[in-house]
Design an enzyme around this catalytic site. Structure first.
Site, PDB file in Angstrom:
ATOM      1  N   HIS A 479      -1.759 -16.816 -10.295  1.00  0.00           N
ATOM      2  CA  HIS A 479      -1.006 -16.171 -11.379  1.00  0.00           C
ATOM      3  C   HIS A 479      -0.089 -17.196 -12.052  1.00  0.00           C
ATOM      4  CE1 HIS A 479       2.764 -16.100  -9.060  1.00  0.00           C
ATOM      5  NE2 HIS A 479       2.072 -15.643  -8.016  1.00  0.00           N
ATOM      6  N   CYS A 498       0.975 -17.206  -2.806  1.00  0.00           N
ATOM      7  CA  CYS A 498       0.138 -17.173  -4.004  1.00  0.00           C
ATOM      8  C   CYS A 498      -0.093 -18.592  -4.538  1.00  0.00           C
ATOM      9  CB  CYS A 498       0.795 -16.312  -5.083  1.00  0.00           C
ATOM     10  SG  CYS A 498       0.716 -14.531  -4.734  1.00  0.00           S
TER      11      CYS A 498
END
Length: 548
Positions: A479, A498
């Site tokens: 992301h 992440c």
């Protein structure tokens, strides 16, 4: 015969009637060496007589066979006609209902039940005329009608013959049940002043408390209701009439004690804790709510005997379950969605397949639930179902050929993301992955969902509106991370697991990777930044000058 002879004589006209002369006498046959044959005329006459007798026997047998055929046909026709009707000879309230359908019989039963009365007189001269309902008497119209239609029925041919025989009589009574507490209360309300009444302890369900509780009674006067109970039996045998009864009073202790009522309440509450579960044999199950079970539990109070016991409304339970189960246990078919390689091996299941299930029959499961309610034991019943097997949609991907399908490799050691089409590298991006305490997992994963904006939460953070999130491993995603440009530039692991990317790079990746695409995470998490920071042109203009 006499009339026929007269008619023949009257029509006889000798002038117009042909005359047939007598036949000549037959010649006498003789055999050589013998005299004239004897008895020839006698033998022919006997043969003629025997022939006539044989013909008569055949005619008689044919007539008998025809009668039997008609009788058998009539029997089977009558048996078929009365199969779902009231049989000949069956009466109700002294009235023949032969040939009536169930609906026609129901109308008679309902009318006679409504007209039934009990005329009660008390020892002090008070009187009271009541309907069966006024006295707590329940009329089972369905059972009465069923008894009427089934009257005289049996399993043999002899029974069937008897059933259609109108001279074989049977009178069917009204099917009733008496709530003795309701009967006692009705008589008490009519004949005994409130201040003098004996009151039985009762049990009732409280929706607020969600359990059964006792309301204490008290001692006092009570009617002796035996005569009225007997009158109810007579009224059931002769519905539509008024039956007389009398009552006396007696001073009694509390008709049903608090202790007795509490025992019944405890038994009822135990039933509320019973697990009544029905499933569809697949993924769905239904547990009957306790508040619904409470509606099926009642109490059979007998003030004369001082007892109170549980009773169950089986019909209410069956009606509820038959209505609810088909919807609660219905299961829509969901197609499976998988991604396979060229060899047909499933690489990821994007959607688990679910068989379609519809309820075909609830009878056995409902019976098990009702039996478990009576016994106070847990049950898990399974309804009979029709199953539709789920279908599977497959998408074949090629990660080995040049310019094949999109996929990415996240290299933890290099802190870079490589974008491929098949075996062709099409782009490379800088990243900052999970720090040592919350590392990014190694392995081969597949994208299962994407969000343009997503609020992310963890044990120590909440980050709203995270852009271009591509989830591939539970809570791990590639992301945009506008808050971490420095970590991305230096290749320093800083995330909670992440794969942080610059926002523009994340947008490119969002458009590039479809749901189901492969994400491979390789290498090891470094302990420090893997790239030197880019020089700041404002601090060192020479560093920003182009290199020849």
């Amino acid at each position: 015969m006499r009339a026929m002879a007269n008619a023949i004589n009257e029509g006889f006209d000798p002038e117009r009637t042909a005359y047939i002369p007598p036949l000549p006498a037959p010649e006498t046959l003789t055999m050589p060496g013998s005299g004239p044959a004897r008895g020839h005329d006698h033998t022919r006459g006997a043969a003629h007589l025997a022939s006539k007798r044989h013909t008569g026997l055949i005619v008689a047998l044919c007539v008998l066979a025809a009668v039997l055929v008609i009788a058998v046909g009539g029997f089977f026709g009558a048996r078929s006609y009365f199969a779902d009707r009231v049989a000949p000879g069956v009466t109700f309230a002294g009235e023949s209902l032969a040939g009536k359908s169930a609906d026609e019989a129901r109308a008679v039963v309902e009318s006679k039940a409504a007209d039934s009365r009990i005329a009660v007189s008390a020892q002090d001269g008070k009187t009271f005329t009541a309907s069966l309902d006024d006295l707590g008497v329940s009329v089972d119209v369905d059972a009465t009608v069923a008894n009427l239609v089934a009257a005289k029925a049996g399993g043999s041919v002899a029974d069937d013959l008897s059933r259609i025989n109108p001279w074989s009589a049977q009178d069917v009574p009204l099917v009733v049940s008496t709530d003795k507490l309701a009967l006692s209360n009705a008589l008490t309300a009519q004949f005994i002043d409130e201040s003098e009444r004996a009151v039985a302890s009762t049990v009732s369900y409280g929706p607020e408390t969600k359990n059964f509780a006792v309301t204490p009674g008290k001692e006092g006067q009570s009617p002796v209701s035996k005569s009225v109970e007997d009158a109810v039996v007579q009224a059931a045998a002769h519905p539509g009439t008024t039956v007389n009864a009398s009552v006396t009073y007696e001073t009694v202790a509390m008709p049903i004690t608090v202790q007795t009522a509490q025992k019944a309440a405890d038994d009822a509450n135990a039933r509320l804790n019973v697990k009544l579960v029905v499933n569809n044999g697949a993924k769905k199950s239904f547990t009957v709510p306790a508040e619904e079970v409470a509606k099926w539990i009642g109490f059979d109070e007998d003030p004369d005997a001082g007892t109170i016991a549980l009773k169950y409304d089986d019909k209410a339970a069956e009606s509820y379950l038959n209505q609810v189960l088909p919807n609660e246990l219905k299961q829509d078919m969901v197609k499976a969605s998988v991604v396979t390689n060229k060899a047909g091996k499933v690489m990821i299941t994007l959607q688990e397949g679910v068989d379609g299930v519809t309820v075909a029959n609830t009878d056995d499961a409902v019976s098990q639930v009702v039996n478990a309610l009576h016994s106070g034991s847990d049950v898990t019943a399974t309804v009979k179902t029709d199953v539709t097997k789920f279908e599977t949609d497959s998408r074949v991907v090629d990660y080995e050929s040049p310019n094949g399908d999109p996929h990415v490799v996240v290299n933890l050691s290099e802190q870079k993301v490589y974008a491929y089409k098949g075996s062709t590298l099409v782009n490379t991006f800088l990243t900052s992955t999970g720090k040592l305490s919350t590392p990014t997992d190694n392995g081969t994963f597949f994208v299962y969902i994407k969000y343009e904006k997503k609020t992310m939460r963890g044990a120590d953070y909440v980050t709203p509106n995270v852009p271009w999130s591509i989830f591939y491993n539970q809570g791990e995603a590639l992301h945009g991370a506008p808050w971490n440009p420095d970590g991305i530039a230096k290749g320093e692991p800083r995330s909670h697991g992440c794969v942080n990317m610059n926002v523009a790079d994340a947008k490119w990746m969002y458009d590039f990777l479809p749901v189901g695409a492969m994400v491979q995470v390789v290498g090891t998490t470094p302990t420090a930044a893997v790239r030197a920071p880019a020089p700041d042109p404002a601090a060192d203009p020479a560093a920003a000058a182009p290199v020849a």
